[in-house]
Design a protein around this motif. Sequence first.
Motif, short mmCIF file in Angstrom:
data_model
loop_
_atom_site.label_atom_id
_atom_site.label_comp_id
_atom_site.label_asym_id
_atom_site.label_seq_id
_atom_site.Cartn_x
_atom_site.Cartn_y
_atom_site.Cartn_z
N ALA A 254 35.95 21.95 21.70
CA ALA A 254 36.52 22.46 22.95
C ALA A 254 37.60 23.48 22.66
CB ALA A 254 37.08 21.30 23.78
N MET A 255 38.40 23.22 21.64
CA MET A 255 39.47 24.17 21.29
C MET A 255 38.88 25.48 20.78
SD MET A 255 42.26 21.56 19.63
CE MET A 255 43.56 22.81 19.50
N ARG A 256 37.84 25.40 19.95
CA ARG A 256 37.20 26.64 19.49
C ARG A 256 36.55 27.38 20.66
NH1 ARG A 256 32.92 27.00 14.51
NH2 ARG A 256 31.52 25.98 15.99
N GLY A 257 36.14 26.66 21.68
CA GLY A 257 35.53 27.28 22.85
C GLY A 257 36.53 27.93 23.79
N GLY A 258 37.83 27.80 23.49
CA GLY A 258 38.83 28.46 24.32
C GLY A 258 39.40 27.61 25.43
N ALA A 259 39.40 26.28 25.26
CA ALA A 259 39.97 25.40 26.28
C ALA A 259 41.46 25.69 26.46
CB ALA A 259 39.77 23.94 25.89
N GLU A 260 41.92 25.57 27.68
CA GLU A 260 43.34 25.77 27.98
C GLU A 260 44.18 24.61 27.46
OE1 GLU A 260 45.99 25.33 31.99
OE2 GLU A 260 44.25 26.67 32.13
N MET A 261 43.63 23.39 27.58
CA MET A 261 44.34 22.18 27.18
C MET A 261 43.31 21.13 26.79
SD MET A 261 46.73 19.78 29.64
CE MET A 261 45.31 19.10 30.54
N VAL A 262 43.59 20.35 25.75
CA VAL A 262 42.68 19.30 25.32
C VAL A 262 43.47 18.02 25.09
CG1 VAL A 262 40.99 18.54 23.61
CG2 VAL A 262 41.14 20.97 24.21
N HIS A 263 43.09 16.95 25.77
CA HIS A 263 43.67 15.63 25.56
C HIS A 263 42.60 14.71 24.97
CE1 HIS A 263 47.16 16.14 28.69
NE2 HIS A 263 47.35 16.82 27.56
N SER A 264 42.96 14.01 23.89
CA SER A 264 42.06 13.08 23.22
C SER A 264 42.60 11.66 23.41
CB SER A 264 41.97 13.40 21.73
OG SER A 264 41.55 14.73 21.52
N VAL A 265 41.71 10.73 23.76
CA VAL A 265 42.13 9.36 24.06
C VAL A 265 41.25 8.37 23.30
CG1 VAL A 265 42.46 7.61 25.86
CG2 VAL A 265 42.92 10.03 26.36
N ASP A 266 41.88 7.40 22.67
CA ASP A 266 41.16 6.31 22.01
C ASP A 266 42.09 5.11 21.92
OD1 ASP A 266 38.39 6.45 20.06
OD2 ASP A 266 39.69 4.71 19.84
N SER A 267 41.53 3.92 22.00
CA SER A 267 42.36 2.71 21.90
C SER A 267 42.73 2.39 20.47
CB SER A 267 41.62 1.51 22.52
OG SER A 267 40.41 1.28 21.83
N SER A 268 42.11 3.08 19.50
CA SER A 268 42.37 2.84 18.08
C SER A 268 43.41 3.83 17.55
CB SER A 268 41.08 2.99 17.28
OG SER A 268 41.33 3.14 15.90
N ALA A 269 44.50 3.31 17.00
CA ALA A 269 45.53 4.17 16.41
C ALA A 269 44.95 4.96 15.22
CB ALA A 269 46.72 3.33 15.97
N LYS A 270 44.03 4.33 14.48
CA LYS A 270 43.40 5.01 13.35
C LYS A 270 42.59 6.21 13.83
CE LYS A 270 41.95 5.73 9.17
NZ LYS A 270 42.85 6.32 8.16
N ALA A 271 41.89 6.06 14.94
CA ALA A 271 41.10 7.16 15.49
C ALA A 271 42.01 8.31 15.93
CB ALA A 271 40.26 6.67 16.67
N ILE A 272 43.12 7.98 16.54
CA ILE A 272 44.06 9.02 16.98
C ILE A 272 44.62 9.76 15.77
CG2 ILE A 272 46.30 9.40 18.09
CD1 ILE A 272 43.95 8.86 19.99
N LEU B 285 27.15 22.48 22.62
CA LEU B 285 26.96 22.78 24.04
C LEU B 285 28.28 22.70 24.80
CD1 LEU B 285 25.03 23.36 26.40
CD2 LEU B 285 24.72 20.89 26.62
N LEU B 286 29.07 21.69 24.49
CA LEU B 286 30.37 21.55 25.15
C LEU B 286 31.24 22.78 24.91
CD1 LEU B 286 32.58 19.24 26.34
CD2 LEU B 286 33.46 19.67 24.05
N GLN B 287 31.19 23.31 23.70
CA GLN B 287 31.99 24.49 23.37
C GLN B 287 31.70 25.64 24.35
OE1 GLN B 287 32.10 25.69 19.18
NE2 GLN B 287 31.90 27.82 19.81
N GLN B 288 30.44 25.77 24.76
CA GLN B 288 30.06 26.85 25.66
C GLN B 288 30.70 26.71 27.04
OE1 GLN B 288 25.78 27.37 25.78
NE2 GLN B 288 25.58 26.68 23.65
N TYR B 289 31.06 25.49 27.42
CA TYR B 289 31.63 25.25 28.75
C TYR B 289 33.15 25.14 28.74
CZ TYR B 289 27.00 24.27 30.72
OH TYR B 289 25.71 24.38 31.17
#
Length: 392
Positions: free
Chosen positions: A237-255, A213-217
Amino acid sequence: MKTIILKKNKEESLLRFHPWVFSGAIQQMDDDIQEGDVVRVLTSRREFIAVGHYQVGSIAVRVLSFQDEPIDDQLWFRRLQAAFDMRKALGFAFSDTNDTYRLVHGEGDNLPGLVIDCYGQTAVMQAHSVGMHVVRQQIAEQLVKVMDGRIKNVYYKSETTLPFKADLGQENGFLIGGDADNTAMENGLRFYVDWLRGQKTGFFVDQRDNRSLLQQYARGKRVLNMFCYTGGFSVYAMRGGAEMVHSVDSSAKAIELTNANVQLNFPGDSRHEAFCEDAFKFLDAADDLYDLIILDPPAFAKHRAALGNALKGYTRLNMKAFERIRKGGILFTFSCSQVVTKDHFRNAVFTAAAKTGRNVRILHQLHQPADHPINIYHPEGEYLKGLVLYVE
Protein backbone atom coordinates in the motif's frame (compact mmCIF):
# COMPACT_ATOMS: atom_id res chain seq x y z
CA MET A 1 5.50 -53.38 1.46
CA LYS A 2 2.47 -53.47 3.79
CA THR A 3 -1.04 -53.89 2.36
CA ILE A 4 -4.47 -52.32 2.90
CA ILE A 5 -7.63 -53.83 1.36
CA LEU A 6 -10.66 -51.69 0.63
CA LYS A 7 -14.32 -52.49 1.11
CA LYS A 8 -16.37 -53.41 -1.94
CA ASN A 9 -16.76 -50.51 -4.41
CA LYS A 10 -14.76 -48.13 -2.21
CA GLU A 11 -12.14 -47.68 -4.91
CA GLU A 12 -14.39 -45.39 -6.98
CA SER A 13 -12.80 -42.13 -5.81
CA LEU A 14 -9.34 -43.58 -6.49
CA LEU A 15 -10.41 -44.50 -10.01
CA ARG A 16 -11.08 -40.75 -10.40
CA PHE A 17 -7.52 -40.15 -9.08
CA HIS A 18 -8.58 -38.53 -5.80
CA PRO A 19 -5.42 -38.79 -3.65
CA TRP A 20 -7.00 -39.76 -0.31
CA VAL A 21 -8.23 -43.04 1.17
CA PHE A 22 -10.59 -42.50 4.09
CA SER A 23 -10.52 -44.83 7.08
CA GLY A 24 -14.16 -45.83 6.56
CA ALA A 25 -13.29 -47.31 3.16
CA ILE A 26 -10.86 -49.87 4.62
CA GLN A 27 -11.92 -53.51 4.98
CA GLN A 28 -8.69 -54.88 6.45
CA MET A 29 -5.01 -54.07 6.81
CA ASP A 30 -1.81 -55.81 7.87
CA ASP A 31 -1.43 -56.00 11.64
CA ASP A 32 2.04 -54.47 11.77
CA ILE A 33 1.37 -51.26 9.79
CA GLN A 34 2.82 -48.24 11.59
CA GLU A 35 1.90 -44.60 11.10
CA GLY A 36 4.03 -43.17 8.31
CA ASP A 37 4.57 -46.51 6.56
CA VAL A 38 4.33 -46.81 2.78
CA VAL A 39 1.41 -49.13 1.96
CA ARG A 40 -0.07 -50.72 -1.16
CA VAL A 41 -3.84 -50.25 -1.48
CA LEU A 42 -5.86 -53.08 -3.04
CA THR A 43 -9.49 -53.32 -4.05
CA SER A 44 -11.82 -55.90 -2.50
CA ARG A 45 -10.88 -58.11 -5.48
CA ARG A 46 -7.21 -57.82 -4.42
CA GLU A 47 -6.29 -55.66 -7.43
CA PHE A 48 -3.65 -52.96 -7.00
CA ILE A 49 -4.99 -49.41 -7.17
CA ALA A 50 -2.58 -47.09 -5.31
CA VAL A 51 0.44 -46.73 -3.04
CA GLY A 52 0.82 -44.09 -0.35
CA HIS A 53 1.59 -43.07 3.23
CA TYR A 54 -0.53 -44.54 6.01
CA GLN A 55 -1.69 -42.32 8.86
CA VAL A 56 -4.06 -42.69 11.80
CA GLY A 57 -7.16 -40.54 11.34
CA SER A 58 -10.02 -39.98 8.92
CA ILE A 59 -7.59 -39.64 5.99
CA ALA A 60 -5.91 -43.03 6.31
CA VAL A 61 -3.76 -43.03 3.16
CA ARG A 62 -2.35 -40.12 1.18
CA VAL A 63 -1.70 -41.49 -2.28
CA LEU A 64 1.80 -41.02 -3.69
CA SER A 65 1.28 -42.96 -6.91
CA PHE A 66 -1.42 -44.79 -8.83
CA GLN A 67 1.34 -46.94 -10.35
CA ASP A 68 2.77 -49.97 -8.57
CA GLU A 69 6.23 -48.43 -8.21
CA PRO A 70 8.81 -48.04 -5.44
CA ILE A 71 8.62 -44.94 -3.26
CA ASP A 72 12.28 -44.02 -3.23
CA ASP A 73 14.76 -41.22 -3.91
CA GLN A 74 14.10 -41.42 -7.65
CA LEU A 75 10.41 -40.75 -7.14
CA TRP A 76 11.11 -37.77 -4.84
CA PHE A 77 13.56 -36.39 -7.41
CA ARG A 78 11.06 -36.71 -10.27
CA ARG A 79 8.25 -35.06 -8.34
CA LEU A 80 10.43 -32.20 -7.13
CA GLN A 81 11.83 -31.72 -10.64
CA ALA A 82 8.31 -31.52 -12.07
CA ALA A 83 7.34 -28.95 -9.43
CA PHE A 84 10.46 -26.87 -10.16
CA ASP A 85 9.92 -27.09 -13.92
CA MET A 86 6.43 -25.67 -13.50
CA ARG A 87 7.72 -22.74 -11.39
CA LYS A 88 10.37 -22.04 -14.02
CA ALA A 89 7.69 -22.02 -16.71
CA LEU A 90 5.66 -19.56 -14.61
CA GLY A 91 8.66 -17.27 -14.24
CA PHE A 92 9.14 -17.59 -10.49
CA ALA A 93 12.49 -19.35 -10.35
CA PHE A 94 14.67 -16.93 -12.33
CA SER A 95 13.20 -13.52 -11.59
CA ASP A 96 15.38 -10.51 -10.75
CA THR A 97 12.60 -9.02 -8.62
CA ASN A 98 11.21 -12.12 -6.89
CA ASP A 99 12.97 -14.97 -5.06
CA THR A 100 9.99 -15.91 -2.90
CA TYR A 101 7.61 -18.63 -4.11
CA ARG A 102 6.02 -21.95 -3.22
CA LEU A 103 7.89 -24.84 -4.77
CA VAL A 104 5.69 -27.70 -3.48
CA HIS A 105 1.98 -27.37 -2.71
CA GLY A 106 1.00 -30.80 -1.37
CA GLU A 107 -1.55 -32.62 -3.50
CA GLY A 108 -1.29 -29.86 -6.12
CA ASP A 109 2.22 -31.14 -6.89
CA ASN A 110 1.49 -34.83 -6.32
CA LEU A 111 3.33 -34.72 -2.99
CA PRO A 112 0.47 -34.94 -0.47
CA GLY A 113 1.36 -33.83 3.03
CA LEU A 114 4.36 -31.73 1.93
CA VAL A 115 4.82 -27.96 1.58
CA ILE A 116 8.07 -26.26 0.51
CA ASP A 117 8.46 -22.49 0.26
CA CYS A 118 11.61 -20.88 -1.18
CA TYR A 119 13.10 -17.67 0.19
CA GLY A 120 16.26 -16.81 -1.69
CA GLN A 121 18.76 -19.61 -1.04
CA THR A 122 16.68 -21.13 1.76
CA ALA A 123 13.84 -23.62 1.39
CA VAL A 124 11.44 -24.04 4.32
CA MET A 125 9.87 -27.49 4.41
CA GLN A 126 6.69 -28.38 6.28
CA ALA A 127 5.24 -31.86 6.72
CA HIS A 128 1.50 -32.32 7.27
CA SER A 129 1.70 -36.11 7.40
CA VAL A 130 3.80 -38.56 9.40
CA GLY A 131 4.94 -40.22 6.17
CA MET A 132 6.52 -37.03 4.88
CA HIS A 133 8.10 -36.44 8.28
CA VAL A 134 9.75 -39.87 8.14
CA VAL A 135 11.41 -39.14 4.76
CA ARG A 136 12.22 -35.46 5.41
CA GLN A 137 15.99 -35.89 5.09
CA GLN A 138 15.76 -37.83 1.82
CA ILE A 139 13.47 -35.18 0.35
CA ALA A 140 15.78 -32.38 1.48
CA GLU A 141 18.72 -34.05 -0.21
CA GLN A 142 16.82 -34.57 -3.46
CA LEU A 143 15.59 -30.97 -3.30
CA VAL A 144 19.15 -29.62 -3.24
CA LYS A 145 19.99 -31.80 -6.26
CA VAL A 146 16.98 -30.59 -8.22
CA MET A 147 17.69 -26.94 -7.46
CA ASP A 148 21.31 -27.35 -8.63
CA GLY A 149 22.95 -24.84 -6.30
CA ARG A 150 20.05 -22.39 -6.04
CA ILE A 151 19.07 -23.75 -2.60
CA LYS A 152 21.85 -24.04 -0.02
CA ASN A 153 19.75 -24.30 3.17
CA VAL A 154 16.74 -26.48 3.97
CA TYR A 155 14.91 -25.60 7.18
CA TYR A 156 12.36 -28.07 8.57
CA LYS A 157 9.40 -26.47 10.36
CA SER A 158 6.69 -28.96 11.30
CA GLU A 159 6.23 -28.77 15.06
CA THR A 160 2.71 -27.34 14.69
CA THR A 161 1.59 -29.14 11.50
CA LEU A 162 2.09 -32.80 12.37
CA PRO A 163 -0.64 -34.79 14.16
CA PHE A 164 -0.02 -34.27 17.88
CA LYS A 165 -1.22 -37.81 18.68
CA ALA A 166 1.66 -39.23 16.65
CA ASP A 167 3.98 -38.18 19.50
CA LEU A 168 6.98 -37.80 17.21
CA GLY A 169 8.89 -35.49 19.54
CA GLN A 170 10.40 -33.71 16.57
CA GLU A 171 11.96 -30.25 16.62
CA ASN A 172 12.30 -27.53 14.01
CA GLY A 173 15.76 -27.01 12.57
CA PHE A 174 18.04 -27.07 9.55
CA LEU A 175 18.28 -30.36 7.67
CA ILE A 176 20.90 -28.91 5.33
CA GLY A 177 23.00 -25.77 5.80
CA GLY A 178 22.21 -23.15 8.42
CA ASP A 179 22.70 -19.53 9.53
CA ALA A 180 20.87 -18.32 6.42
CA ASP A 181 20.00 -14.76 5.48
CA ASN A 182 16.36 -14.33 6.46
CA THR A 183 15.46 -11.61 3.96
CA ALA A 184 13.55 -12.38 0.80
CA MET A 185 12.38 -10.38 -2.21
CA GLU A 186 8.84 -10.24 -3.53
CA ASN A 187 8.10 -8.07 -6.57
CA GLY A 188 11.07 -5.86 -5.75
CA LEU A 189 10.14 -5.39 -2.08
CA ARG A 190 12.22 -6.86 0.74
CA PHE A 191 10.81 -8.77 3.71
CA TYR A 192 12.24 -10.36 6.82
CA VAL A 193 11.00 -13.96 6.98
CA ASP A 194 10.70 -15.46 10.46
CA TRP A 195 10.84 -19.15 9.63
CA LEU A 196 12.05 -19.88 13.17
CA ARG A 197 9.00 -18.62 15.10
CA GLY A 198 6.60 -17.27 12.49
CA GLN A 199 3.31 -18.67 11.22
CA LYS A 200 3.20 -21.14 8.31
CA THR A 201 6.69 -21.16 6.76
CA GLY A 202 7.34 -17.60 7.96
CA PHE A 203 5.53 -15.59 5.28
CA PHE A 204 2.18 -15.76 3.49
CA VAL A 205 3.45 -16.43 -0.02
CA ASP A 206 -0.10 -17.08 -1.23
CA GLN A 207 -1.12 -13.40 -1.07
CA ARG A 208 1.55 -12.12 -3.50
CA ASP A 209 -0.82 -11.45 -6.41
CA ASN A 210 -3.47 -9.96 -4.14
CA ARG A 211 -0.93 -7.63 -2.55
CA SER A 212 0.01 -6.41 -6.03
CA LEU A 213 -3.66 -5.75 -6.80
CA LEU A 214 -4.04 -3.78 -3.58
CA GLN A 215 -1.11 -1.59 -4.59
CA GLN A 216 -3.09 -0.49 -7.66
CA TYR A 217 -5.91 0.82 -5.46
CA ALA A 218 -3.81 2.43 -2.72
CA ARG A 219 -2.92 5.85 -4.16
CA GLY A 220 -4.17 8.63 -1.92
CA LYS A 221 -6.03 6.20 0.34
CA ARG A 222 -6.16 5.92 4.11
CA VAL A 223 -5.43 2.22 4.55
CA LEU A 224 -6.18 -0.15 7.44
CA ASN A 225 -4.46 -3.55 7.34
CA MET A 226 -6.11 -5.85 9.89
CA PHE A 227 -4.35 -9.07 11.03
CA CYS A 228 -1.22 -7.60 9.42
CA TYR A 229 1.26 -10.36 10.50
CA THR A 230 4.40 -9.43 8.48
CA GLY A 231 2.87 -6.22 7.10
CA GLY A 232 2.89 -7.41 3.49
CA PHE A 233 -0.25 -5.55 2.45
CA SER A 234 0.94 -2.45 4.33
CA VAL A 235 4.25 -2.31 2.46
CA TYR A 236 2.52 -2.71 -0.92
CA ALA A 237 0.00 0.00 0.00
CA MET A 238 2.85 2.37 0.79
CA ARG A 239 4.55 1.66 -2.53
CA GLY A 240 1.19 2.31 -4.18
CA GLY A 241 1.13 5.84 -2.80
CA ALA A 242 -1.21 5.49 0.18
CA GLU A 243 -1.69 8.67 2.20
CA MET A 244 -1.70 6.78 5.51
CA VAL A 245 -1.30 3.12 6.49
CA HIS A 246 -2.28 1.60 9.84
CA SER A 247 -1.34 -2.02 10.63
CA VAL A 248 -3.15 -3.95 13.37
CA ASP A 249 -2.43 -7.34 14.95
CA SER A 250 -3.02 -8.82 18.39
CA SER A 251 0.52 -10.27 18.35
CA ALA A 252 3.33 -8.01 19.57
CA LYS A 253 5.76 -10.15 17.53
CA ALA A 254 3.76 -9.48 14.37
CA ILE A 255 3.78 -5.75 15.03
CA GLU A 256 7.53 -5.86 15.54
CA LEU A 257 7.97 -7.72 12.25
CA THR A 258 5.64 -5.35 10.38
CA ASN A 259 7.55 -2.30 11.62
CA ALA A 260 10.84 -3.93 10.60
CA ASN A 261 9.55 -4.66 7.08
CA VAL A 262 8.22 -1.12 6.64
CA GLN A 263 11.57 0.26 7.80
CA LEU A 264 13.41 -2.12 5.44
CA ASN A 265 11.54 -0.72 2.42
CA PHE A 266 10.60 2.81 3.50
CA PRO A 267 13.06 3.94 6.19
CA GLY A 268 11.82 6.88 8.20
CA ASP A 269 8.46 7.06 6.38
CA SER A 270 5.93 8.69 8.71
CA ARG A 271 2.88 7.43 6.80
CA HIS A 272 2.86 4.13 8.70
CA GLU A 273 1.82 3.29 12.25
CA ALA A 274 1.26 -0.13 13.83
CA PHE A 275 -1.06 -1.08 16.70
CA CYS A 276 -1.00 -4.20 18.88
CA GLU A 277 -4.70 -4.58 19.56
CA ASP A 278 -7.70 -6.90 19.14
CA ALA A 279 -9.23 -6.52 15.67
CA PHE A 280 -12.83 -6.10 16.78
CA LYS A 281 -11.96 -3.53 19.44
CA PHE A 282 -9.89 -1.55 16.98
CA LEU A 283 -12.65 -1.53 14.37
CA ASP A 284 -15.15 -0.36 16.99
CA ALA A 285 -13.12 2.83 17.40
CA ALA A 286 -12.30 3.33 13.70
CA ASP A 287 -15.43 5.20 12.63
CA ASP A 288 -15.25 6.78 9.14
CA LEU A 289 -11.45 7.06 9.11
CA TYR A 290 -10.38 4.55 6.44
CA ASP A 291 -11.27 4.26 2.76
CA LEU A 292 -9.33 1.04 2.09
CA ILE A 293 -9.53 -1.86 4.56
CA ILE A 294 -7.88 -5.31 4.36
CA LEU A 295 -9.34 -8.20 6.35
CA ASP A 296 -7.01 -11.22 6.15
CA PRO A 297 -7.68 -13.16 9.36
CA PRO A 298 -6.21 -16.54 10.34
CA ALA A 299 -8.32 -19.59 9.52
CA PHE A 300 -11.58 -19.38 11.49
CA ALA A 301 -12.30 -23.08 10.83
CA LYS A 302 -9.63 -25.78 10.70
CA HIS A 303 -12.18 -28.63 10.54
CA ARG A 304 -15.76 -29.09 9.36
CA ALA A 305 -17.25 -29.12 12.86
CA ALA A 306 -16.21 -25.48 13.28
CA LEU A 307 -17.80 -24.30 10.01
CA GLY A 308 -20.93 -22.76 11.53
CA ASN A 309 -19.06 -20.67 14.06
CA ALA A 310 -16.51 -19.66 11.43
CA LEU A 311 -19.19 -18.29 9.11
CA LYS A 312 -20.68 -16.30 11.98
CA GLY A 313 -17.20 -14.93 12.67
CA TYR A 314 -16.69 -13.87 9.04
CA THR A 315 -20.11 -12.19 9.02
CA ARG A 316 -19.41 -10.31 12.24
CA LEU A 317 -15.94 -9.19 11.11
CA ASN A 318 -17.15 -7.96 7.72
CA MET A 319 -20.10 -6.18 9.34
CA LYS A 320 -17.63 -4.20 11.45
CA ALA A 321 -15.70 -3.21 8.33
CA PHE A 322 -18.86 -2.24 6.41
CA GLU A 323 -19.99 -0.12 9.34
CA ARG A 324 -16.67 1.71 9.62
CA ILE A 325 -15.41 2.14 6.05
CA ARG A 326 -15.89 5.54 4.41
CA LYS A 327 -18.36 6.10 1.57
CA GLY A 328 -16.73 5.03 -1.69
CA GLY A 329 -14.29 2.83 0.19
CA ILE A 330 -12.75 -0.44 -0.98
CA LEU A 331 -12.67 -3.61 1.13
CA PHE A 332 -10.28 -6.52 0.50
CA THR A 333 -11.67 -9.45 2.51
CA PHE A 334 -10.35 -13.03 2.66
CA SER A 335 -10.82 -16.51 4.08
CA CYS A 336 -8.01 -19.07 4.14
CA SER A 337 -10.12 -21.82 5.77
CA GLN A 338 -10.18 -24.90 3.55
CA VAL A 339 -13.59 -26.05 4.81
CA VAL A 340 -15.13 -22.65 3.96
CA THR A 341 -16.10 -22.78 0.28
CA LYS A 342 -16.31 -19.78 -2.04
CA ASP A 343 -20.10 -19.90 -1.76
CA HIS A 344 -19.95 -20.11 2.06
CA PHE A 345 -17.66 -17.11 2.25
CA ARG A 346 -19.56 -15.02 -0.28
CA ASN A 347 -22.81 -15.69 1.57
CA ALA A 348 -21.24 -14.63 4.90
CA VAL A 349 -20.05 -11.37 3.33
CA PHE A 350 -23.45 -10.88 1.63
CA THR A 351 -25.15 -11.30 5.00
CA ALA A 352 -22.83 -8.74 6.55
CA ALA A 353 -23.57 -6.23 3.79
CA ALA A 354 -27.33 -6.78 4.05
CA LYS A 355 -27.33 -6.33 7.82
CA THR A 356 -25.50 -3.02 7.57
CA GLY A 357 -27.61 -1.76 4.67
CA ARG A 358 -24.56 -0.63 2.66
CA ASN A 359 -24.69 -0.73 -1.14
CA VAL A 360 -21.82 -3.07 -2.08
CA ARG A 361 -20.45 -4.13 -5.46
CA ILE A 362 -17.95 -6.90 -6.24
CA LEU A 363 -14.90 -5.68 -8.16
CA HIS A 364 -12.74 -8.82 -8.03
CA GLN A 365 -13.03 -12.42 -6.88
CA LEU A 366 -9.63 -13.55 -5.60
CA HIS A 367 -7.91 -16.87 -5.05
CA GLN A 368 -4.51 -18.48 -4.49
CA PRO A 369 -1.71 -17.84 -7.02
CA ALA A 370 -0.30 -20.14 -9.68
CA ASP A 371 2.52 -21.46 -7.49
CA HIS A 372 -0.22 -22.91 -5.22
CA PRO A 373 -1.75 -25.17 -7.92
CA ILE A 374 -4.91 -27.20 -7.38
CA ASN A 375 -4.89 -30.84 -8.45
CA ILE A 376 -7.96 -31.09 -10.70
CA TYR A 377 -8.82 -34.39 -9.00
CA HIS A 378 -8.52 -32.83 -5.52
CA PRO A 379 -10.82 -29.77 -5.26
CA GLU A 380 -10.09 -29.58 -1.53
CA GLY A 381 -6.78 -27.96 -2.50
CA GLU A 382 -8.60 -24.70 -3.25
CA TYR A 383 -8.44 -22.95 0.11
CA LEU A 384 -7.83 -19.20 -0.35
CA LYS A 385 -10.74 -17.07 -1.44
CA GLY A 386 -11.28 -13.34 -1.38
CA LEU A 387 -13.42 -10.46 -2.58
CA VAL A 388 -12.60 -6.88 -3.47
CA LEU A 389 -15.67 -4.76 -2.75
CA TYR A 390 -16.69 -1.19 -3.51
CA VAL A 391 -18.78 0.18 -0.65
CA GLU A 392 -21.04 3.15 -1.39
